[in-house]
Write a protein that holds these residues in place. Structure first.
Motif, PDB file in Angstrom:
ATOM      1  N   ILE A  28       0.847  -1.192   0.000  1.00 30.46           N
ATOM      2  CA  ILE A  28       0.000   0.000   0.000  1.00 30.46           C
ATOM      3  C   ILE A  28       0.882   1.242   0.000  1.00 30.46           C
ATOM      4  N   LEU A  29       0.679   2.092  -0.992  1.00 31.02           N
ATOM      5  CA  LEU A  29       1.445   3.323  -1.105  1.00 31.02           C
ATOM      6  C   LEU A  29       0.558   4.506  -0.730  1.00 31.02           C
ATOM      7  N   GLY A  30       1.054   5.373   0.108  1.00 36.00           N
ATOM      8  CA  GLY A  30       0.298   6.546   0.516  1.00 36.00           C
ATOM      9  C   GLY A  30      -0.176   6.427   1.949  1.00 36.00           C
ATOM     10  N   ASN A  31      -0.652   7.538   2.483  1.00 34.63           N
ATOM     11  CA  ASN A  31      -1.074   7.557   3.880  1.00 34.63           C
ATOM     12  C   ASN A  31      -2.564   7.799   4.061  1.00 34.63           C
ATOM     13  N   SER A  32      -3.366   7.513   3.053  1.00 36.82           N
ATOM     14  CA  SER A  32      -4.798   7.766   3.153  1.00 36.82           C
ATOM     15  C   SER A  32      -5.517   6.829   4.122  1.00 36.82           C
ATOM     16  N   MET A  33      -4.915   5.695   4.462  1.00 36.84           N
ATOM     17  CA  MET A  33      -5.551   4.758   5.395  1.00 36.84           C
ATOM     18  C   MET A  33      -4.882   4.749   6.766  1.00 36.84           C
ATOM     19  N   GLU A  34      -3.948   5.679   7.014  1.00 36.10           N
ATOM     20  CA  GLU A  34      -3.303   5.726   8.327  1.00 36.10           C
ATOM     21  C   GLU A  34      -4.334   6.137   9.365  1.00 36.10           C
ATOM     22  N   SER A  35      -4.328   5.646  10.512  1.00 29.87           N
ATOM     23  CA  SER A  35      -3.342   4.841  11.168  1.00 29.87           C
ATOM     24  C   SER A  35      -3.631   3.334  11.052  1.00 29.87           C
ATOM     25  N   THR A  36      -4.663   2.969  10.324  1.00 27.37           N
ATOM     26  CA  THR A  36      -4.997   1.557  10.157  1.00 27.37           C
ATOM     27  C   THR A  36      -3.954   0.832   9.312  1.00 27.37           C
ATOM     28  N   ILE A  37      -3.620   1.401   8.155  1.00 28.27           N
ATOM     29  CA  ILE A  37      -2.616   0.833   7.256  1.00 28.27           C
ATOM     30  C   ILE A  37      -1.618   1.940   6.944  1.00 28.27           C
ATOM     31  N   ARG A  38      -0.363   1.668   7.188  1.00 30.86           N
ATOM     32  CA  ARG A  38       0.683   2.669   6.988  1.00 30.86           C
ATOM     33  C   ARG A  38       1.270   2.602   5.573  1.00 30.86           C
ATOM     34  N   ASP A  39       1.894   3.695   5.158  1.00 31.40           N
ATOM     35  CA  ASP A  39       2.542   3.777   3.855  1.00 31.40           C
ATOM     36  C   ASP A  39       3.575   2.653   3.715  1.00 31.40           C
ATOM     37  N   ARG A  40       3.571   1.995   2.574  1.00 29.04           N
ATOM     38  CA  ARG A  40       4.483   0.900   2.220  1.00 29.04           C
ATOM     39  C   ARG A  40       4.274  -0.374   3.045  1.00 29.04           C
ATOM     40  N   GLU A  41       3.128  -0.502   3.665  1.00 31.11           N
ATOM     41  CA  GLU A  41       2.793  -1.717   4.407  1.00 31.11           C
ATOM     42  C   GLU A  41       2.105  -2.692   3.453  1.00 31.11           C
ATOM     43  N   HIS A  42       2.346  -3.977   3.654  1.00 33.05           N
ATOM     44  CA  HIS A  42       1.690  -5.006   2.848  1.00 33.05           C
ATOM     45  C   HIS A  42       0.412  -5.470   3.555  1.00 33.05           C
ATOM     46  N   VAL A  43      -0.588  -5.801   2.754  1.00 30.05           N
ATOM     47  CA  VAL A  43      -1.837  -6.348   3.286  1.00 30.05           C
ATOM     48  C   VAL A  43      -2.161  -7.630   2.530  1.00 30.05           C
ATOM     49  N   ILE A  44      -2.964  -8.473   3.140  1.00 29.80           N
ATOM     50  CA  ILE A  44      -3.450  -9.684   2.471  1.00 29.80           C
ATOM     51  C   ILE A  44      -4.894  -9.436   2.070  1.00 29.80           C
ATOM     52  N   VAL A  45      -5.169  -9.591   0.785  1.00 28.20           N
ATOM     53  CA  VAL A  45      -6.497  -9.340   0.238  1.00 28.20           C
ATOM     54  C   VAL A  45      -7.155 -10.663  -0.131  1.00 28.20           C
ATOM     55  N   ASN A  46      -8.359 -10.887   0.402  1.00 31.62           N
ATOM     56  CA  ASN A  46      -9.165 -12.056   0.064  1.00 31.62           C
ATOM     57  C   ASN A  46      -9.974 -11.722  -1.176  1.00 31.62           C
ATOM     58  N   LYS A  47      -9.571 -12.243  -2.324  1.00 34.57           N
ATOM     59  CA  LYS A  47     -10.256 -11.961  -3.579  1.00 34.57           C
ATOM     60  C   LYS A  47     -11.577 -12.737  -3.708  1.00 34.57           C
ATOM     61  N   LEU A  48     -11.795 -13.707  -2.840  1.00 28.10           N
ATOM     62  CA  LEU A  48     -13.024 -14.495  -2.888  1.00 28.10           C
ATOM     63  C   LEU A  48     -14.071 -13.995  -1.889  1.00 28.10           C
ATOM     64  N   ALA A  49     -13.826 -12.871  -1.229  1.00 21.04           N
ATOM     65  CA  ALA A  49     -14.741 -12.389  -0.187  1.00 21.04           C
ATOM     66  C   ALA A  49     -16.134 -12.099  -0.722  1.00 21.04           C
ATOM     67  N   TYR A  50     -16.230 -11.581  -1.932  1.00 19.09           N
ATOM     68  CA  TYR A  50     -17.533 -11.167  -2.460  1.00 19.09           C
ATOM     69  C   TYR A  50     -17.977 -11.941  -3.687  1.00 19.09           C
ATOM     70  N   GLY A  51     -17.073 -12.680  -4.292  1.00 18.60           N
ATOM     71  CA  GLY A  51     -17.442 -13.439  -5.474  1.00 18.60           C
ATOM     72  C   GLY A  51     -16.214 -13.861  -6.245  1.00 18.60           C
ATOM     73  N   LEU A  52     -16.433 -14.416  -7.406  1.00 15.53           N
ATOM     74  CA  LEU A  52     -15.358 -14.904  -8.261  1.00 15.53           C
ATOM     75  C   LEU A  52     -15.273 -14.005  -9.487  1.00 15.53           C
TER      76      LEU A  52
END
Length: 163
Positions: A28-52
């Motif tokens: 993640i690049l940028g600080n728009s989600m701080e303080s939840t997600i910080r700049d240059r932090e990696h997240v795990i995304v579940n691509k099956l959460a809503y459908g295929l």
């Protein structure tokens, strides 16, 4: 040697399937989600959460769930992958105020707006069907639905599982 190559190819194939359809680990690049997600932090995304989703396309083969208020979602906007918090879903009411400052009240939360954002959204009473309204947790640094409007659910790629 031949058997090892066979296992390597199978591993690559399953890794590709996993990346295309199941999980992604973007930085993640940028600080728009701080303080939840910080700049240059990696997240795990579940691509099956809503459908295929269809790979390399913008359509969904099947849908089994919809984003909920509070979900941190990943979606495409202008060709970029964006991470924001879903604050309102299809049909949810939107209440705007311009008393002392411009705000949007949704789900018990007051979200600050600039004059331009207020003008863009003024008169809209609820989230359109098949769309979500998503904003960054860092309101001052985030460019989000307040700036470009609602996000079609078909553009939502997944839900952040871990940050």
């Amino acid at each position: 040697m031949r058997k090892a190559l066979h296992y390597i190819l199978i591993g690559i194939f399953f890794g590709l399937i996993l990346k295309l359809f199941v999980l992604d680990i973007p930085c993640i690049l940028g600080n728009s989600m701080e303080s939840t997600i910080r700049d240059r932090e990696h997240v795990i995304v579940n691509k099956l959460a809503y459908g295929l989703d269809k790979p390399f396309g913008s359509t969904r083969m099947t849908t089994w769930a919809h984003p909920k208020a509070g979900d941190i979602i990943v979606y495409m906007h202008n060709g970029d992958m964006v991470v924001k918090r879903c604050v309102a879903c299809s049909g949810m009411p939107l209440d705007f105020s311009c008393d002392s400052q411009y705000t949007l009240k949704v789900g018990g939360e007051n979200i600050p707006l600039t004059y331009e954002q207020y003008r863009l959204l003024d008169g809209i009473t609820s989230v359109p069907e098949g769309c979500v309204f998503a904003v960054g947790d860092n309101y001052q640094a985030s460019i989000d639905s307040r700036n470009y409007g609602f996000i079609p659910e078909c553009d939502v790629l997944g839900k952040v599982l871990w940050k």
